[in-house]
Design an enzyme around this catalytic site. Structure first.
Site, PDB file in Angstrom:
ATOM      1  N   ASP A 171       0.793  -1.249   0.000  1.00 14.37           N
ATOM      2  CA  ASP A 171       0.000   0.000   0.000  1.00 14.37           C
ATOM      3  C   ASP A 171       0.822   1.295   0.000  1.00 14.37           C
ATOM      4  O   ASP A 171       0.254   2.359   0.248  1.00 14.37           O
ATOM      5  CB  ASP A 171      -0.957   0.038   1.215  1.00 14.37           C
ATOM      6  CG  ASP A 171      -2.278  -0.642   0.898  1.00 14.37           C
ATOM      7  OD1 ASP A 171      -2.477  -1.011  -0.278  1.00 14.37           O
ATOM      8  OD2 ASP A 171      -3.103  -0.801   1.821  1.00 14.37           O
TER       9      ASP A 171
ATOM     10  N   LYS B 175       3.080   1.640  -5.054  1.00 13.31           N
ATOM     11  CA  LYS B 175       3.878   1.179  -6.206  1.00 13.31           C
ATOM     12  C   LYS B 175       3.066   1.175  -7.498  1.00 13.31           C
ATOM     13  O   LYS B 175       3.486   1.737  -8.516  1.00 13.31           O
ATOM     14  CB  LYS B 175       4.435  -0.239  -5.940  1.00 13.31           C
ATOM     15  CG  LYS B 175       5.353  -0.292  -4.733  1.00 13.31           C
ATOM     16  CD  LYS B 175       5.750  -1.711  -4.386  1.00 13.31           C
ATOM     17  CE  LYS B 175       4.597  -2.554  -3.853  1.00 13.31           C
ATOM     18  NZ  LYS B 175       4.053  -2.061  -2.552  1.00 13.31           N
ATOM     19  N   THR B 176       1.890   0.535  -7.429  1.00 14.92           N
ATOM     20  CA  THR B 176       1.062   0.447  -8.636  1.00 14.92           C
ATOM     21  C   THR B 176       0.543   1.829  -9.030  1.00 14.92           C
ATOM     22  O   THR B 176       0.505   2.174 -10.213  1.00 14.92           O
ATOM     23  CB  THR B 176      -0.088  -0.564  -8.431  1.00 14.92           C
ATOM     24  OG1 THR B 176       0.476  -1.810  -7.997  1.00 14.92           O
ATOM     25  CG2 THR B 176      -0.862  -0.802  -9.721  1.00 14.92           C
TER      26      THR B 176
ATOM     27  N   HIS C 241       2.734  -7.072  -0.402  1.00 11.30           N
ATOM     28  CA  HIS C 241       2.229  -7.946   0.656  1.00 11.30           C
ATOM     29  C   HIS C 241       3.297  -8.949   1.078  1.00 11.30           C
ATOM     30  O   HIS C 241       4.005  -9.495   0.245  1.00 11.30           O
ATOM     31  CB  HIS C 241       0.969  -8.674   0.176  1.00 11.30           C
ATOM     32  CG  HIS C 241       0.238  -9.383   1.275  1.00 11.30           C
ATOM     33  ND1 HIS C 241       0.622 -10.613   1.731  1.00 11.30           N
ATOM     34  CD2 HIS C 241      -0.833  -9.003   2.028  1.00 11.30           C
ATOM     35  CE1 HIS C 241      -0.195 -10.977   2.724  1.00 11.30           C
ATOM     36  NE2 HIS C 241      -1.078 -10.023   2.907  1.00 11.30           N
TER      37      HIS C 241
END
Ligand code: GTP
Ligand code: MG
Length: 370
Positions: free
Chosen positions: A90, A93-94, A137
């Site tokens: 969270d 990155k994306t 994660h």
């Protein structure tokens, strides 16, 4: 077909029968002294000893040599950098990649969590950059390790409101282990509780000294959501890439790594491949881990059909006979049977490791039979 006893083979190869039996075990074949083995297995043993017994073998040896050959300096040309985005879950990155690509992958993700290595190509002032997204994660350590291994540069994303967290540290370790330069992106600086200085302090505590702090690690403050600092970050990526003087040989057969693979209805096995060197063409025979085939169709990261792809490209291919394992090495070969031979060799190795885990027969038993 033709067979040969282990005793005869040992004589032919001028080796001890028990050595031959050991080699056979390594190939996943259990055999005793007087047992006959087929000629193909005998050939495999000969390969293991580096002895060529037929024309077919000689060709295979040539093929093997081609993979290990050093590219001639005159064949080398500049190639694009492969950049892996890493960091704690969270931390954005994306979102950062979305900002770079002007897309919105984040919104399409299940629970907003990345679960695979996403590859994309971006063109910037005529310069190509290949980006790999990785999951933050904690469950996806192997994906991060793999991402770090195939990359030239790591962008370490750290959220300015959260600071250095367990997977931030893990990402630093992976990048260091792979010997990959790190560029820090301090993200979410738009947030009211953002504290970039704390992030830099925490990084320094972890031995990652940024330029401002007298170190040599480049750090850029960004906001993926508000589109702040993205251009500067990309300039830094190109700068570091320039210093690395990345080169590849587009003339050789393609060589790369499987990033991910799955079966798709109507398409069969579909694999995402990072081409690290050489050029891959539709129709090329290929081997990937224990699988092989011919490239039936190829797509770039925008889903567009392409006929060929050069070094530092992330492409999707169909045409493999089975689903390879992510992380498998990928090779294009001149002859289809060479690709098959490589895959079969890998299958034999896998059988051996399975056998090792489930011993049916002890070494002692085996030698008592001799
Ligand atoms: P994983 O892939 O699961 O590790 O997460 P990630 O690092 O890819 O994070 P992602 O991009 O999915 O973003 C996580 C959350 O942070 C989302 O709700 C984003 O909208 C938010 N976010 C990302 N970048 C920024 C930013 O610059 N500012 C603010 N305010 N929020 C951001
Ligand atoms: Mg993500």
């Amino acid at each position: 077909g033709e067979t040969i006893s282990i005793g005869e083979l040992a004589k032919e190869l001028k080796k001890q029968p028990k050595d031959i039996i050991m080699k056979l075990m390594n190939l996943g074949v259990m055999a005793t002294l007087n047992q006959d083995i087929d000629f193909e297995t005998a050939e495999m043993i000969a390969i293991e000893y580096g002895i060529s017994v037929s024309k077919k073998l000689t060709e295979e040896e040539i093929e093997e040599k081609r993979y290990n050959f050093e590219d001639r300096p005159e064949d080398l040309t500049k190639r694009a950098p492969v950049v892996t985005v890493m960091g704690h879950v969270d931390h954005g990155k994306t979102s950062l990649l979305d900002a770079i690509r002007n897309t919105s992958v984040t919104t399409g993700e299940a629970g907003g969590i990345t679960q695979h290595i996403g590859a994309s190509e971006v063109s910037l002032k005529g310069e190509k950059i290949v980006f790999l997204d990785t999951p933050g994660h904690e469950a996806f350590t192997t994906l991060r390790a793999r991402g770090a291994k195939v990359t030239d540069i790591a962008i370490l994303v750290v959220a300015a409101d959260d600071g250095v967290m367990p997977q931030t540290i893990e990402a630093i370790d992976h990048a260091k282990a792979a010997g990959v330069p790190i560029i820090v992106a301090v993200n979410k600086i738009d947030k009211a509780n953002a504290n970039p200085d704390r992030v830099k302090q925490e990084l320094a505590d972890r031995g990652l000294l940024i330029e401002e702090w007298g170190g040599d690690v480049i750090s850029v403050e960004v906001s993926a959501i508000k589109n702040i600092g993205i251009d500067t970050l990309l300039e830094m990526v190109l700068l570091v890439a320039e210093m690395l003087e990345l080169k590849a040989n587009p003339k050789r057969p393609a060589l790369g790594t499987i990033l991910e693979a799955k079966v798709e209805k109507g398409r069969g096995p579909v694999a995402t491949v990072l081409i690290e060197n050489g050029t891959l063409r539709v129709g090329d025979p290929v081997a990937a881990g224990a699988t092989h085939g011919r490239v039936r169709a190829m797509f770039n990261s925008h889903g567009k059909t392409i006929k060929q792809a050069g070094p530092a490209s992330a492409v999707e291919i169909t045409g493999l006979n089975d689903v390879p394992t992510a992380g498998d090495k990928f090779y294009a070969t001149e002859e289809e049977r060479h690709a098959r031979a490589m895959a079969e060799k890998r299958q034999a190795e896998l059988r051996v490791s399975t056998l090792r885990k489930t011993p049916h027969i002890s070494l002692e038993d085996l030698f008592n039979q001799i």
